[in-house]
Write a protein that holds these residues in place. Structure first.
Motif, PDB file in Angstrom:
ATOM      1  N   ASP A 117       0.831  -1.209   0.000  1.00  0.00           N
ATOM      2  CA  ASP A 117       0.000   0.000   0.000  1.00  0.00           C
ATOM      3  C   ASP A 117       0.860   1.250   0.000  1.00  0.00           C
ATOM      4  O   ASP A 117       0.482   2.279  -0.561  1.00  0.00           O
ATOM      5  N   LYS A 118       2.016   1.162   0.658  1.00  0.00           N
ATOM      6  CA  LYS A 118       2.941   2.280   0.718  1.00  0.00           C
ATOM      7  C   LYS A 118       4.265   1.891   0.082  1.00  0.00           C
ATOM      8  O   LYS A 118       4.534   0.709  -0.156  1.00  0.00           O
ATOM      9  N   LYS A 139      -7.899   0.940  10.810  1.00  0.00           N
ATOM     10  CA  LYS A 139      -7.033   1.736   9.949  1.00  0.00           C
ATOM     11  C   LYS A 139      -7.260   1.365   8.485  1.00  0.00           C
ATOM     12  O   LYS A 139      -7.452   0.196   8.140  1.00  0.00           O
ATOM     13  N   LEU A 190      -6.149   2.774   4.239  1.00  0.00           N
ATOM     14  CA  LEU A 190      -5.388   3.650   3.356  1.00  0.00           C
ATOM     15  C   LEU A 190      -6.224   3.966   2.120  1.00  0.00           C
ATOM     16  O   LEU A 190      -6.717   3.046   1.451  1.00  0.00           O
ATOM     17  N   LYS A 218      -3.643   8.970   1.830  1.00  0.00           N
ATOM     18  CA  LYS A 218      -3.689   9.261   3.260  1.00  0.00           C
ATOM     19  C   LYS A 218      -4.253   8.058   4.017  1.00  0.00           C
ATOM     20  O   LYS A 218      -5.137   7.336   3.533  1.00  0.00           O
ATOM     21  N   GLU A 219      -3.744   7.857   5.235  1.00  0.00           N
ATOM     22  CA  GLU A 219      -4.221   6.785   6.107  1.00  0.00           C
ATOM     23  C   GLU A 219      -5.103   7.399   7.184  1.00  0.00           C
ATOM     24  O   GLU A 219      -4.707   8.354   7.860  1.00  0.00           O
TER      25      GLU A 219
END
Length: 558
Positions: free
Chosen positions: A66-67, A114, A116, A155-156
């Motif tokens: 994801d990142k 959480k 994303l 953004k998360e």
């Protein structure tokens, strides 16, 4: 003792055996489907390379992250195969399995999770919950709509699952924000007190006031009347959207979370200063700020406005529209007529600054006397004339000609002409003067009466026969009226049998009404008078000294 050494060939054979042993153990330990932890050692545009156990190297697609990967970070992956050079592993399979557990727990407990924001799609966003892609509508991504969709991507955030139907999962960030914001607003209002001076940002401006953000999610309201001590017509001339200013708290409704703000209250009330400085009867100078149909608003002090009513603009001039008399921005001297301190109302007079010309109008222009007037305006049913002292009088359409009540006024006077007018009456209380043009000459009915008094005989021509009688044309172009009862005619006969249109007959004048300008005639009286006269003359033939019969002697008794 003889050393036990290995030849080069033996050493190489030993190393190959060890490698084979290591390979056999590794292949047995790293089986397909096994979850194993490794360290990221490098990556390129397509893959991430991971140092696994037994000095083996794994390869995973970079799209499963994801990142952006961080060198040296540990990551858990699942073995899915090999390509001869690398162990093929998957990060998304591990994430997906674990995220299902997290999602189920969050759904059952109502806890946040959480996520994303990966990309903007139709109707909302694709959000990754630890590898599981779910949907977040545009309306649920943020409590504020001022942030663009692109600003959320990458953004998360903390999300709450609001719908779960097998693989159809919908999440909301806004719900979490609202709960947090509500608590913050309640804490803010609980500490807020009336008369506090607080900062705020103007968010929206309406014709009735402005909305000011005083804490995230809570707007205070500034009413139009609380923007300035001056009268505010356009609030956009006081505030601009986005302005950051200080405001005074006027009222708080904690139950409804409403706060009334004031901006003008940051300064002292100028009305109190004005009342101390001025009183009723004082003359003050002010600037015309607004003009309405009913009068003129004048600013006579900073933050204090008064009204000059249309009736208080001029003693002399008929003010049809205040806009014709006063201009916006002009400075005028006015007299204070009334001060309503509780209602904060100020009544001003412009004409009161000058002497009242009505106090001497009757002595200057006696009723029945002529006066030279300036023709100011000619309207359909009347004309307005200005007298020498500036006052105005009105002459009705019926006061221009004795014989015709309806005329074209412009046939008699022109605007700008100076003409002689007769004062008919003056009403000082209502401030009205009635004038007459036709009274410059004597009434034709007065002249007629001098020549033909009541009871005398006058010749007239039948003009028209009507239902009630007949209209008769008399000398000097006047007209008389004879009623049916005054026409001498046989029973059941018609008027036309006794009076023929266009024929001249003698009539007796019964009455001259100067108010209605009407002359009443009688044919019956004339015939009776003539009959008596003839009879009297016949009876007096034998006595030359006898008095002749007076045919009009008894008319007054009828």
């Amino acid at each position: 003792m003889e050393e036990n050494t290995l030849s080069n060939e033996e050493q190489q054979e030993f190393l190959n055996a060890m490698k084979a042993l290591d390979s056999t153990d590794s292949s047995k330990s790293i089986k397909k489907g096994r979850i194993i932890s490794g360290k990221i050692i490098h990556f390129d545009e397509t893959h991430v390379f991971i140092d696994l156990e037994y000095k083996l190297e794994g390869k995973v697609k970079i799209s499963e992250f994801d990142k952006e990967p961080v060198l040296g970070n540990k990551v858990e992956v699942k073995v899915v195969g090999e390509d001869g050079e690398y162990i093929i592993v998957s990060k998304s399979l591990v994430d997906r399995d674990r995220s299902q557990v997290f999602i189920e727990e969050a759904w059952e407990s109502g806890a946040s999770i959480k996520g994303l924001v990966k990309e903007s799609i139709k109707g909302g966003f694709s959000v990754s919950l630890s590898g599981t892609n779910v949907f977040c509508p545009f309306s649920q991504i943020d409590i504020s709509r001022s942030i663009s969709a692109e600003d959320h991507v990458g953004k998360e955030y903390d999300f709450k699952i609001i719908k779960k139907d097998r693989r159809d999962i919908v999440v909301s960030r806004k719900i979490i924000q609202e709960v947090t914001q509500k608590a913050e607003i309640e804490a803010f209002i609980s500490n807020l007190k009336e008369n506090d001076i607080i900062p705020g940002k103007v968010k929206n401006i309406e014709h009735f006031g402005g909305f000011v953000e005083i804490t995230p999610g809570l707007d205070g309201f500034v009413a139009l009347a609380n923007m300035s001590w001056d009268k505010v017509v356009d609030p956009k001339k006081v505030f601009n959207r986005g302005d950051e200013k200080m405001f005074k708290v006027l009222a708080i409704d904690k139950e409804r979370c409403r706060v009334d703000l004031g901006f003008k209250q940051l300064e002292d009330d100028p009305w109190g200063e004005f009342v101390e400085k001025y009183k009723v009867g004082d003359v003050v100078e002010g600037e015309v700020t607004n003009i309405k149909k009913f009068g003129v608003f004048v600013r006579v002090y900073n933050g204090v406005e008064g009204l000059v009513h249309i009736s208080d603009l001029s003693w002399n001039v008929y003010v049809k529209s205040p806009a014709d008399f006063a201009k916006k921005g002009a400075f005028l001297e006015c007299k204070i007529l009334e001060m309503d301190i509780p209602q904060r109302k100020l009544t001003l007079g412009l004409k009161q600054v000058k002497e009242n010309p009505w106090s001497s109008v009757e002595s200057l222009y006696p009723v029945g006397k002529p006066v030279k007037c300036l023709t100011k305006r000619i309207l359909k049913d009347f004309a307005i004339f200005e007298l020498p002292n500036g006052l105005e009088g009105i002459c009705d359409i019926s006061a221009f000609d004795w014989k015709n009540n309806v005329v074209n006024i412009k046939d008699f006077v022109k605007e700008g002409d100076t003409v002689d007018m007769i004062v008919l009456f003056i009403d000082k209380e209502k401030q009205k003067i009635k004038l007459s043009y036709k009274h410059n000459v004597d009434s034709p009915w007065n002249k007629f009466e001098l020549e033909y008094p009541q009871g005398s005989i006058v010749n007239g021509v039948v003009k028209i026969i009507i239902e009630a009688g007949a209209i008769i044309t008399l000398p000097d172009e006047l007209e008389g009226f004879i009623h049916l009862s005054q026409i001498d005619m046989p029973r059941n006969a018609n008027v036309s049998d006794s009076l023929v249109v266009g024929t001249e007959y003698p009539f007796v004048i019964r009455e001259i009404n100067h108010i209605k300008n009407r002359i009443s005639l009688s044919r019956r009286d004339y015939i009776e008078t003539q009959s008596k006269k003839e009879m009297k003359g016949y009876l007096s033939l034998g006595d030359p000294n006898a008095q002749t019969y007076n045919p009009f002697a008894d008319l007054g008794k009828k």
